[in-house]
Design a protein around this motif. Structure first.
Motif, PDB file in Angstrom:
ATOM      1  N   UNK A  91       0.818  -1.218   0.000  1.00  0.00           N
ATOM      2  CA  UNK A  91       0.000   0.000   0.000  1.00  0.00           C
ATOM      3  C   UNK A  91       0.853   1.271   0.000  1.00  0.00           C
ATOM      4  N   UNK A  92       2.111   1.167   0.418  1.00  0.00           N
ATOM      5  CA  UNK A  92       2.973   2.355   0.441  1.00  0.00           C
ATOM      6  C   UNK A  92       3.273   2.881  -0.973  1.00  0.00           C
ATOM      7  N   UNK A  93       3.042   2.045  -1.994  1.00  0.00           N
ATOM      8  CA  UNK A  93       3.272   2.493  -3.374  1.00  0.00           C
ATOM      9  C   UNK A  93       2.310   3.586  -3.811  1.00  0.00           C
ATOM     10  N   UNK A  94       1.234   3.813  -3.009  1.00  0.00           N
ATOM     11  CA  UNK A  94       0.275   4.866  -3.365  1.00  0.00           C
ATOM     12  C   UNK A  94       0.934   6.234  -3.431  1.00  0.00           C
ATOM     13  N   UNK A  95       1.993   6.440  -2.640  1.00  0.00           N
ATOM     14  CA  UNK A  95       2.644   7.758  -2.626  1.00  0.00           C
ATOM     15  C   UNK A  95       3.406   8.035  -3.927  1.00  0.00           C
ATOM     16  N   UNK A  96       3.778   6.993  -4.643  1.00  0.00           N
ATOM     17  CA  UNK A  96       4.490   7.178  -5.908  1.00  0.00           C
ATOM     18  C   UNK A  96       3.561   7.771  -6.972  1.00  0.00           C
ATOM     19  N   UNK A  97       2.256   7.663  -6.748  1.00  0.00           N
ATOM     20  CA  UNK A  97       1.305   8.212  -7.724  1.00  0.00           C
ATOM     21  C   UNK A  97       1.472   9.725  -7.879  1.00  0.00           C
ATOM     22  N   UNK A  98       1.826  10.411  -6.792  1.00  0.00           N
ATOM     23  CA  UNK A  98       1.920  11.880  -6.852  1.00  0.00           C
ATOM     24  C   UNK A  98       2.991  12.349  -7.842  1.00  0.00           C
ATOM     25  N   UNK A  99       4.238  11.870  -7.784  1.00  0.00           N
ATOM     26  CA  UNK A  99       5.203  12.294  -8.818  1.00  0.00           C
ATOM     27  C   UNK A  99       4.849  11.790 -10.215  1.00  0.00           C
ATOM     28  N   UNK A 100       4.129  10.621 -10.276  1.00  0.00           N
ATOM     29  CA  UNK A 100       3.707  10.148 -11.593  1.00  0.00           C
ATOM     30  C   UNK A 100       2.735  11.133 -12.257  1.00  0.00           C
ATOM     31  N   UNK A 101       1.886  11.781 -11.440  1.00  0.00           N
ATOM     32  CA  UNK A 101       0.990  12.805 -11.999  1.00  0.00           C
ATOM     33  C   UNK A 101       1.791  13.867 -12.770  1.00  0.00           C
ATOM     34  N   UNK A 102       2.836  14.343 -12.140  1.00  0.00           N
ATOM     35  CA  UNK A 102       3.640  15.403 -12.759  1.00  0.00           C
ATOM     36  C   UNK A 102       4.281  14.926 -14.066  1.00  0.00           C
ATOM     37  N   UNK A 103       4.791  13.684 -14.053  1.00  0.00           N
ATOM     38  CA  UNK A 103       5.397  13.156 -15.276  1.00  0.00           C
ATOM     39  C   UNK A 103       4.380  13.071 -16.409  1.00  0.00           C
ATOM     40  N   UNK A 104       3.214  12.546 -16.103  1.00  0.00           N
ATOM     41  CA  UNK A 104       2.191  12.373 -17.137  1.00  0.00           C
ATOM     42  C   UNK A 104       1.729  13.718 -17.701  1.00  0.00           C
ATOM     43  N   UNK A 105       1.518  14.684 -16.841  1.00  0.00           N
ATOM     44  CA  UNK A 105       1.063  15.996 -17.302  1.00  0.00           C
ATOM     45  C   UNK A 105       2.160  16.724 -18.071  1.00  0.00           C
ATOM     46  N   UNK A 106       3.395  16.459 -17.699  1.00  0.00           N
ATOM     47  CA  UNK A 106       4.509  17.183 -18.319  1.00  0.00           C
ATOM     48  C   UNK A 106       4.896  16.618 -19.683  1.00  0.00           C
TER      49      UNK A 106
END
Length: 406
Positions: A91-106
């Motif tokens: 479940x700790x992998x949920x925090x990796x979603x936040x930087x992934x947002x930036x990569x996808x939008x960028x």
């Protein structure tokens, strides 16, 4: 192939490194907690976290990822797939979603990036809910709020970047326009100065040399029978050379012509007539009409040069016996009239100017008048003499009332 992201600047490079460190740190956190808590599948979690880190590290090392939207999409899909496996294990992998947002939008186009963020947020909520066994508002709010923050930050940055690029392009265009304008002004200044020098040379040196040539020819004809007359012509030629030398020095320094120093325009014209009568077989008379007023130096120089050029042309070409030079003050304008009784010419059939034959005089006169807002008129016919009229407007402030008037 299209550009995936704006060109890196020192600021964006720093942000990129922060994003790299954040992802690596969150992956290390997920693997470390799995080992520290002695969770089941801890080894698998560590292995998948390392695989996710390696998959992510490929992106910054491959320039193609930044240059191609398609390559960026495939790379993000690979990183996302490994992340989903990690999310299924921890479940700790949920925090990796936040930087992934930036990569996808960028790296992805606007709509594709937003869709990828939504899918990632849904996957994060679903994965965390599956690990905890419940779906609470907090479970949804965390990933959703992170996605909203990422969308706002990235889209805001992109808007600022676009505005900055527009301003940069505008500044470059203004700089280029200013450089073009400076070059155009320099060229115009060079041409104007060249034209000024051409007029001055024609109206002073060229006419003076022509006068010297005529005087020396007269001296040659007087020899050997009339040495006194020849000596007089040589003395006159010497004086013309002295005057021309003074003129050359003055117009190079852009100073007032020596014929206008210490005298008025009327005095200079009267002297022109007297010296012409003394040096050549032409009786030149000067007339003044109207009440003299103070004139700008540019007006005086232009009228004097036109008178000098016209009288010189009369001596050289007209075969005249008399020339009348009249300066008229006409209230709101000033006029110069030069009339001779020479052989005249057809103004409509003037030869084209050339280096050997001359013909630049009228063009130079008209240029002088046009520069000051004046006019130049020439009336002539074969066998009927020539009349030239140059008029200049006078500003009301240049007029001076005679003494004694109220």
């Amino acid at each position: 192939m299209s550009t995936a992201a704006p060109a890196l600047t020192p600021t964006t490079r720093a942000l990129a490194w922060c994003l790299h460190l954040l992802i690596i740190g969150l992956l290390v956190l997920a693997a470390g907690r799995a080992v520290a808590d002695d969770r089941p599948h801890a080894g698998s979690i560590v292995a998948v976290a390392v695989a996710c880190g390696l998959a992510y590290a490929v992106g910054p090392l491959l320039p193609r990822i930044r240059r191609s939207r398609r390559a960026a999409a495939w790379w993000l899909a690979a990183v996302g797939a490994v992340w989903l496996v990690l999310l299924g294990l921890s479940p700790d992998a949920i925090w990796v979603a936040f930087p992934l947002y930036f990569l996808q939008l960028h790296l992805l186009p606007r709509r594709a990036g937003l869709a990828a963020v939504i899918v990632t947020a849904v996957a994060a909520v679903a994965g965390f809910g599956a690990h905890t066994g419940s779906f609470t508002p907090a479970t949804v709010i965390g990933p959703a709020l992170g996605a909203a923050v990422a969308v706002g930050v990235v889209w805001g940055y992109q808007a600022l970047y676009r505005e900055s690029e527009q301003r940069r392009q505008l500044i470059e265009e203004l700089t280029a326009t200013r450089a073009d304008l400076a070059r155009a002004e320099h060229t115009a200044g060079v041409l104007a100065e060249r034209e000024r020098l051409a007029r001055e040379i024609h109206d002073t040196l060229a006419q003076g040399l022509s006068s010297i040539q005529l005087l020396l020819r007269a001296a040659e004809r007087a020899l050997p029978g009339r040495p006194d007359a020849a000596s007089g012509h040589v003395d006159a030629a010497r004086q013309v050379a002295v005057d021309n030398l003074a003129e050359a020095r003055r117009f190079v320094a852009a100073l007032t012509p020596p014929t206008l120093e210490g005298t008025t325009l009327a005095g200079a014209l009267e002297r022109l007539c007297s010296t012409t009568s003394a040096r050549h077989r032409l009786t030149a008379r000067f007339h003044l009409t109207g009440d003299p007023v103070s004139l700008p130096t540019a007006h005086e120089v232009a009228l004097l040069r036109i008178a000098q050029s016209t009288v010189a042309n009369t001596v050289r070409h007209a075969r005249a016996t008399t020339a009348e030079v009249t300066l008229s003050y006409l209230g709101d304008r000033i006029a110069l009239h030069v009339v001779d009784d020479g052989r005249g010419f057809d103004p409509e059939q003037l030869p084209a100017p050339d280096v050997d034959g001359g013909g630049f005089g009228l063009a130079a006169m008209r240029a002088r008048m046009a520069a000051l807002g004046g006019t130049l008129a020439v009336a002539s016919a074969p066998g009927r003499g020539t009349a030239l009229t140059a008029e200049l407007p006078l500003a009301p402030t240049t007029r001076t009332e005679p003494e004694g008037r109220p």
